[in-house]
Design a protein around this motif. Structure first.
Motif, mmCIF file in Angstrom:
data_model
loop_
_atom_site.group_PDB
_atom_site.id
_atom_site.type_symbol
_atom_site.label_atom_id
_atom_site.label_comp_id
_atom_site.label_asym_id
_atom_site.label_seq_id
_atom_site.Cartn_x
_atom_site.Cartn_y
_atom_site.Cartn_z
ATOM 1 N N LEU A 1 12.258 16.506 -29.466
ATOM 2 C CA LEU A 1 12.243 15.489 -30.894
ATOM 3 C C LEU A 1 13.454 14.386 -30.700
ATOM 4 O O LEU A 1 13.419 13.400 -30.926
ATOM 5 C CB LEU A 1 12.546 16.532 -31.965
ATOM 6 C CG LEU A 1 11.355 16.873 -32.385
ATOM 7 C CD1 LEU A 1 11.356 17.713 -33.434
ATOM 8 C CD2 LEU A 1 9.830 16.101 -32.367
ATOM 9 N N THR A 2 14.748 15.259 -30.160
ATOM 10 C CA THR A 2 16.188 14.325 -30.062
ATOM 11 C C THR A 2 15.774 12.900 -29.182
ATOM 12 O O THR A 2 16.532 12.090 -28.731
ATOM 13 C CB THR A 2 17.249 14.601 -29.498
ATOM 14 O OG1 THR A 2 17.874 15.925 -30.909
ATOM 15 C CG2 THR A 2 18.318 14.247 -29.488
ATOM 16 N N TYR A 3 15.484 13.471 -28.147
ATOM 17 C CA TYR A 3 15.122 12.634 -26.803
ATOM 18 C C TYR A 3 14.143 12.142 -27.271
ATOM 19 O O TYR A 3 14.149 10.146 -26.718
ATOM 20 C CB TYR A 3 13.975 13.666 -25.325
ATOM 21 C CG TYR A 3 15.348 14.075 -24.485
ATOM 22 C CD1 TYR A 3 16.618 13.851 -24.651
ATOM 23 C CD2 TYR A 3 15.224 15.457 -23.890
ATOM 24 C CE1 TYR A 3 18.249 14.550 -23.798
ATOM 25 C CE2 TYR A 3 16.300 15.964 -22.879
ATOM 26 C CZ TYR A 3 17.334 15.890 -23.467
ATOM 27 O OH TYR A 3 18.286 16.330 -22.599
ATOM 28 N N ILE A 4 13.402 12.160 -27.667
ATOM 29 C CA ILE A 4 11.882 10.560 -28.340
ATOM 30 C C ILE A 4 12.286 10.071 -29.739
ATOM 31 O O ILE A 4 12.240 8.646 -28.673
ATOM 32 C CB ILE A 4 10.972 11.688 -28.511
ATOM 33 C CG1 ILE A 4 9.896 12.412 -27.767
ATOM 34 C CG2 ILE A 4 10.020 10.554 -29.672
ATOM 35 C CD1 ILE A 4 9.164 13.457 -28.636
ATOM 36 N N ALA A 5 13.336 10.222 -30.650
ATOM 37 C CA ALA A 5 13.729 9.916 -31.225
ATOM 38 C C ALA A 5 14.981 9.019 -30.370
ATOM 39 O O ALA A 5 15.880 7.361 -31.118
ATOM 40 C CB ALA A 5 14.894 10.650 -32.198
ATOM 41 N N HIS A 6 15.575 8.843 -29.558
ATOM 42 C CA HIS A 6 16.556 8.375 -28.277
ATOM 43 C C HIS A 6 15.294 7.356 -27.296
ATOM 44 O O HIS A 6 15.381 6.997 -26.553
ATOM 45 C CB HIS A 6 17.085 9.189 -27.439
ATOM 46 C CG HIS A 6 18.533 9.239 -28.750
ATOM 47 N ND1 HIS A 6 19.501 10.349 -28.086
ATOM 48 C CD2 HIS A 6 18.278 9.311 -29.878
ATOM 49 C CE1 HIS A 6 20.139 10.986 -29.541
ATOM 50 N NE2 HIS A 6 19.436 9.889 -29.991
ATOM 51 N N SER A 7 14.309 7.125 -27.654
ATOM 52 C CA SER A 7 13.681 6.242 -26.624
ATOM 53 C C SER A 7 13.544 7.223 -25.782
ATOM 54 O O SER A 7 13.172 6.050 -24.319
ATOM 55 C CB SER A 7 13.282 4.684 -26.921
ATOM 56 O OG SER A 7 13.620 5.038 -27.961
ATOM 57 N N ARG A 8 13.228 8.792 -24.982
ATOM 58 C CA ARG A 8 13.067 9.378 -23.867
ATOM 59 C C ARG A 8 12.059 9.740 -23.272
ATOM 60 O O ARG A 8 12.567 10.906 -23.311
ATOM 61 C CB ARG A 8 14.697 9.114 -23.129
ATOM 62 C CG ARG A 8 16.018 9.035 -23.137
ATOM 63 C CD ARG A 8 17.166 9.541 -23.199
ATOM 64 N NE ARG A 8 17.341 9.916 -21.770
ATOM 65 C CZ ARG A 8 17.947 11.005 -21.524
ATOM 66 N NH1 ARG A 8 19.089 11.643 -23.332
ATOM 67 N NH2 ARG A 8 18.125 11.624 -20.604
#
Length: 207
Positions: free
Chosen positions: A101-108
């Motif tokens: 979820l953190t990667y998704i939030a950082h557009s990754r």
């Protein structure tokens, strides 16, 4: 004349015990400040308290990894979760989900999918329907063409379908996964038809 007898509590042999007692009290007070600051929404003070606690060997930061996630700055969370994932074997499923979820939030999204693919087919991650659902949605997102003239990535669409099927096998009541699976099927069918039409058009074009 009476001889002077020092207080036993001040004896040199008890000095390390006194230091330990003072240190324990300090850690306890700092922990109280951390929790109170979080309850009040005072993240600046909570971060200062957390920075002190993680430097104390007596403080079990592994048990409080979620608190660290709550107080850290956004750009620090990915590194923190990567560290926690390696150090907390009993919490790996929860930490992997937060890391994705953190990667998704950082557009990754690609990094998020890579992380899932690395672990998703091994125990205990393979039995987690939420992780399979995340993988399916990431595959669906990444399969979309970058321009209107391009076609979706068929390999990623197939992978998305497999992940949603795995989700439903583990959680038959997951209506969202069922809806996404049907969406993937429709996209794959439309893309196949469009591909055939494009090939026919190319065959009819004069050389």
């Amino acid at each position: 004349m009476a001889l002077f007898t020092p207080n036993l509590s001040a004896a040199p042999a008890d000095h390390p015990r006194l230091i330990r007692s003072t240190r324990t009290a300090h850690i306890s007070r700092t922990t109280d400040i951390l929790h109170l600051s979080l309850q009040r929404g005072d993240l600046q003070r909570a971060r200062r308290a957390w920075a002190v606690l993680v430097r104390c060997k007596e403080f079990d930061w592994k048990a409080g990894w979620r608190i660290g996630l709550a107080v850290l700055e956004e750009e620090e969370r990915g590194r923190w979760l990567e560290r926690a994932f390696l150090a907390c074997p009993d919490e790996k499923e929860s930490i992997l989900r937060e890391l994705v979820l953190t990667y998704i939030a950082h557009s990754r999204p690609r990094a998020a999918l890579d992380q899932l693919e690395l672990y998703l087919h091994s125990f205990p991650f393979q039995d987690n329907p939420t992780l399979h659902a995340h993988a399916g949605m990431l595959c669906l997102f990444l399969s979309q063409p970058s321009s209107p003239n391009d076609l979706p990535d068929h390999a990623l669409l197939r992978q998305a379908r497999q992940e949603f099927l795995a989700t439903l096998a583990l959680d038959p009541t997951n209506d969202a996964a069922r809806a996404y699976k049907e969406m993937v099927q429709e996209l794959a069918t439309a893309a196949t038809e469009e591909s055939f039409e494009q090939e026919a058009s190319d065959d009819e074009s004069p050389e």
